[in-house]
Scaffold this active site. Structure first.
Site, mmCIF file in Angstrom:
data_model
loop_
_atom_site.group_PDB
_atom_site.id
_atom_site.type_symbol
_atom_site.label_atom_id
_atom_site.label_comp_id
_atom_site.label_asym_id
_atom_site.label_seq_id
_atom_site.Cartn_x
_atom_site.Cartn_y
_atom_site.Cartn_z
ATOM 1 N N ARG A 145 -5.736 0.570 -29.461
ATOM 2 C CA ARG A 145 -5.588 1.788 -30.268
ATOM 3 C C ARG A 145 -4.220 1.860 -30.924
ATOM 4 N NH1 ARG A 145 -8.491 5.770 -25.844
ATOM 5 N NH2 ARG A 145 -10.660 5.416 -26.555
ATOM 6 N N HIS A 154 -2.749 22.596 -0.260
ATOM 7 C CA HIS A 154 -3.117 22.356 1.139
ATOM 8 C C HIS A 154 -4.526 22.863 1.421
ATOM 9 C CE1 HIS A 154 -2.462 21.820 5.437
ATOM 10 N NE2 HIS A 154 -2.982 23.035 5.620
#
Length: 456
Positions: free
Chosen positions: A325, A445
């Site tokens: 690209r 968490h």
């Protein structure tokens, strides 16, 4: 009459397709030459089918190792390997359809045949029926990819390679995978999880030796825990086919290994030997890899190369896509300084459990910056998914930092879910994040990824 294009890619893999789609978006007349299937190694015999097999193996592990302790009394009466293959190939077929649709939408011609240089601007294509036609272009991209390597030893033909692995229609009872890189480790993990007696033969002391030592040590530990039989310092000297159809791998100075299937996974070589590079004057090194500069230019004006065939490249699909690209941006969108920075490329190995890494290993950092300038942080725990079961699996992580500001130059992990953690951390490291930046980020968490921002 010879058809002329602005841009042609030899090779319909990820790099070639990505580069041509980008060029076509800027109005360029493009063609792609592909002798087999669109998508190249990745879609057909690489990343995509490998990941499907990884998921299949993951389900098997969940049923066999973890389901009982989660309260599920699961009895699998039969594992239908053919159904897994059918589902995998149907998925690949849908990708082929998607590629064809996008290329057609972008008015890119797909030429099904084998391309070979006649000169620096002309390619001869041998079509499926044996007829030949010639096409020309102002710009030509070489994106032919690689193929599996086979050693020149007696009986090597009795083994299959990684391409052959994806052609299997039934599982062997016993298999020997020969190789120490990520392909060998991944295939071994799949086979073992699906119930195959699996042997992994590596040439030196351990597989994946280029990874950080913490990763290598943990991988070896888990291989043993999961039942993969690791044979170190084993270089095959001969494959013998026995009367009952089994195969015996003979290694100098080591015990023989007898199995039903031998899989060569000892690296890959560039597919550049039959495409007439000499006719165009394109230079390669002694191993056939194409020499390019940082802009993907070969030594011949108007000819470029990306992907697995370039010298000192990184043989990963996203790297080929990104390079392709950027090349089209430079050539066709007035960005003359656009190029791919090949440093700090994140990688994942879909082992069991997966490995994720970006940047320098601890030994590499010490070599580059000096031991006195390197500080390392580690974390070791049991992945929560497995911690509540009898089949506990380790998860280990490491940050490699340098200098007074403790710039993070390496991040490494092995464990459940690591494959999905690395991408975001790679962005931070690419931007120059320090250990303090990691510390100042609030953890999520309970997750494995929180360990990377809570190390002390």
């Amino acid at each position: 009459m010879t058809k002329h294009y602005d841009y042609i890619a030899i090779g319909g893999g990820s790099g070639g397709i990505a580069s041509l789609n980008r060029a076509a978006s800027y109005g360029k007349k493009c063609a792609i030459i592909e002798a087999k299937h669109l998508g190249g190694t990745c879609v057909n015999v690489g990343c995509v089918p490998k990941k499907v097999m990884f998921y299949g193996a993951h389900i098997a592990e969940a049923i066999n190792n973890y389901a009982p302790d989660y309260g599920f009394d699961v009895e699998v009466k039969k594992f239908d390997f053919s159904k897994l293959i059918e589902s995998r190939q149907a998925y690949i077929s849908r990708i082929h359809t998607s590629y064809n649709n996008v290329l057609a939408k972008n008015n890119i011609d797909v030429i099904n045949g084998f391309g070979k240089f006649v000169d620096a601007h002309t390619i001869e294509v041998t079509l499926a029926d044996g007829t030949k036609e010639q096409v020309t272009a102002d710009h030509i991209l070489i994106a032919t990819g690689g193929r599996p390597y086979r050693p020149n030893i007696k009986g090597q033909e009795y083994g299959i390679d990684s391409d052959g692995f994806f052609a299997l229609t039934e599982l062997p009872k016993r298999a020997a995978v020969i190789g120490a890189g990520y392909i060998a480790v991944e295939l071994s993990g799949v086979l073992n999880s699906l119930g195959v007696e699996t042997h992994l033969l590596v040439r030196r002391h351990a597989p994946m030796r280029n990874q950080d030592p913490l990763i290598v040590e943990t991988l070896v530990e888990v291989l043993a825990q999961d039942g993969i039989q690791l044979h170190t310092n084993s270089t095959p000297s001969e494959i013998v086919k026995n009367a009952d159809g089994s195969l015996t791998v003979r290694c100098d100075g080591q015990s023989d290994v007898t199995v039903d299937c031998v899989i060569w996974a000892a690296g890959r070589v560039p597919t550049t030997d039959k495409i007439g590079l000499e006719n165009a004057g394109v230079e390669t090194n002694e191993h056939g890899y194409v020499k390019v500069d940082k802009y993907q230019n070969t030594n011949v004006k108007g000819i470029y190369a990306v992907g697995d065939i370039i010298e000192n490249g990184i043989e990963l699909t996203p790297v080929a896509v990104a390079a392709g690209r950027r090349l089209s941006e430079r050539l066709f969108n007035n960005k003359p300084t656009e190029y791919l920075d090949y440093s700090l490329v994140p990688t994942v190995v879909f082992s069991h459990p997966p490995i994720g890494t970006v940047g320098l290993t601890e030994p590499q950092a010490i070599e580059q910056y000096g031991a006195e300038n390197v500080k390392v942080y580690k974390s070791s725990f049991t992945a929560m998914y497995t911690a509540v079961t009898q089949h506990r699996q380790p998860c280990k992580m490491k940050l490699v930092c340098v200098g007074k500001d403790e710039k993070v130059v390496g991040l490494h992990g092995i464990g459940f879910g690591v494959d999905e953690m690395i991408q975001g951390f790679a962005v931070a490291i690419k931007m120059g994040a320090t250990k303090a930046d990691f510390d100042n980020t609030v953890a999520i968490h309970p997750t494995g990824s929180e360990e990377f921002v809570t190390m002390r």
